[in-house]
Structures are given as C-alpha cells and as structure tokens.
Write a protein that holds these residues in place. Sequence first.
Motif: not given
Length: 310
Positions: A269, A181-183, A263-266, A185, A251, A178
């Motif tokens: 990813m 990837a600056q994701c 969850r949010p994803v970038m 969480a 990723w 997380e």
Amino acid sequence: MAPAALPGLLPLCVCLLLTSGLAEAGKLLVVPMDGSHWFTMRSVVEKLIHRGHELVVVVPDVSWQLGQSLNCTVKTYKASHTLEDLNREFVRFADAQWKNQGQTLYSVLMTSARGFFETIFSHCRSLFNDKKLVEYLKESSFDAVFLDPFDMCGLIVAKYFSLPSVIFTRGILCSYLEEGAQCPAPLSYVPRILLGFSDAMTFQEKVRNHIFHLEEHLVCPYFFKTVVEIASEILQTPVTVYDLYSHTSIWLLRTDFVLDSPRPVMPNMIFIGGINCNQGKPLPEVSCLSLSKIGIIWLWIFKKIFLTEL
C-alpha cells in the motif's frame, strides 16, 4: 494480495512511477473508469507515455471522455447502452445525493447509486463479448494492469489474464480495501470512511462504527451482485468481491497518510499524495515592496481616522 509476487512487482512500480529512461520501459494495460476518475488517472497515464512506457487503454465506445487525445493505443469495444442512458442514470444518481443528504448506506447503495453503477459494471460483459479484442489482449504480453477499482472490470481483466494489478484509488467502499490488502482496521480506532468520525471516537461513535461495519457486510453483497455474476460468468468459476480485490498486487492510494486516521498499512500500500482533476495554477508572486505599500496606506488611513476623531 499475492505476497509471493510482491518482490518482483515493487521494481515494476518504481519503474512505472519514478524512473525516466534509466530502466526498460514497461507494457501496461489500462482499464479506466469514466468521469472525474478518468481526469485524475489521465495525468498519470500521460506521464507514463511521456516516459516511454507502452500503454494500451481499453474503453467502451460510449463514454464522456475516455481515451480522447491520448498518444497511445486505444482499443474500444461496443457498449450495451447509449450515451443518453449513461447521462440519465448519472443525473438520477447526482440529484439523489443533493435531495437526500444524510441518507443511510442502504438507501445510497440500493437506490440512487445502484442504477448508475450497474450501467458502469455492464461494460465488462461487453468487453469480453468482443472475442477479437480478448484475443489481442491475450497475445500482447502485458506486464501489469493499471486500473480504477470503482469500475471493477480491471480487477476481472487482471484475474482473467493472470496479470499483476496496480490499483489507483482514493479509497474503496465496504471494507474491501482493508480486506483485499489483508490490512488490520480495528473498528474501535479506525472509523468507516462515510461516517466522518475522527480516530478519537466516543463510546457512542465506536458503537455506531461497529453497526455501520455490519451494515456494509449486509448491504454491499447485494450492491455488487451484478459484478459478481459478470465475474463468475467470465472466469467460469464462482467468485466473490473479496476474490477480485485480494488479487491486487500494488495499491496506489491517492491520499496522504497524515490526512487519514492512524491505521496499520501493508507493504504493497503506497501513499502517493492527492492528485486533483486539473493541474493547479501557481500562486501569484507578491513582492515585499507591494506589501510595504499596502501597510503604509493602511497606517495612513488609521492615523487619518484617529486624528479626525480627536
């Protein structure tokens, strides 16, 4: 993550994974991890070779299966340990998992796991001690590094040669997926991977999730201390584990979005589904006639018993 490089890397990722002869082949440096991780990555490596991409796989000369029977360039370097050392540390690590189930994150990372992973981490110093190999990699003009992040040497290689990195993994310990990837969480909704909670956590589970996240930030820097020292030595500048993971361009996550907690994803990813160690065999064909025969037999047995009791 490197947002500026992302638009140029997405076509590369598509080229590597989806096309077959319709685009120019790429040149990829592969830095794998030994054991079951390699069995999983090998299927992708073989497919890339089959589709005409040029691959160079860099492996230590002491390993269980790395680089064997590959139809591509395999470069080896002298490892600092023997196969017996590797076997001994792995057996110690595996035995501890069976004997001490339910142990804390601290006990896992700082005792049974640390010796084995430090043996793995030491590969990277050996790689960069091979000046001839480093010079070869520098002059080879690779398009990207395809790596397994649990070894972490691939992350150091990518940063050292300023190459885009493509990570192939199921997940990463210690929140580095997380953070790298600056994701987002949020801990009230996304459970930590080792706890086994669902996304519908109770209040007590949410508290435990926050405490576990704090434990990760306290324990993980000590677990990765050897990696940070090796990386700082090679890169000639102080670095952190976050610095290494944040360099990642793509990723590739070996899981399915529906199997994990929401969850949010970038954008970088990409869920590619589960890839097992061995190719699964197709299910045997069962004809309708065979099922009908089985049904008739069971019906005959039922009537026989029923009539007998009457």
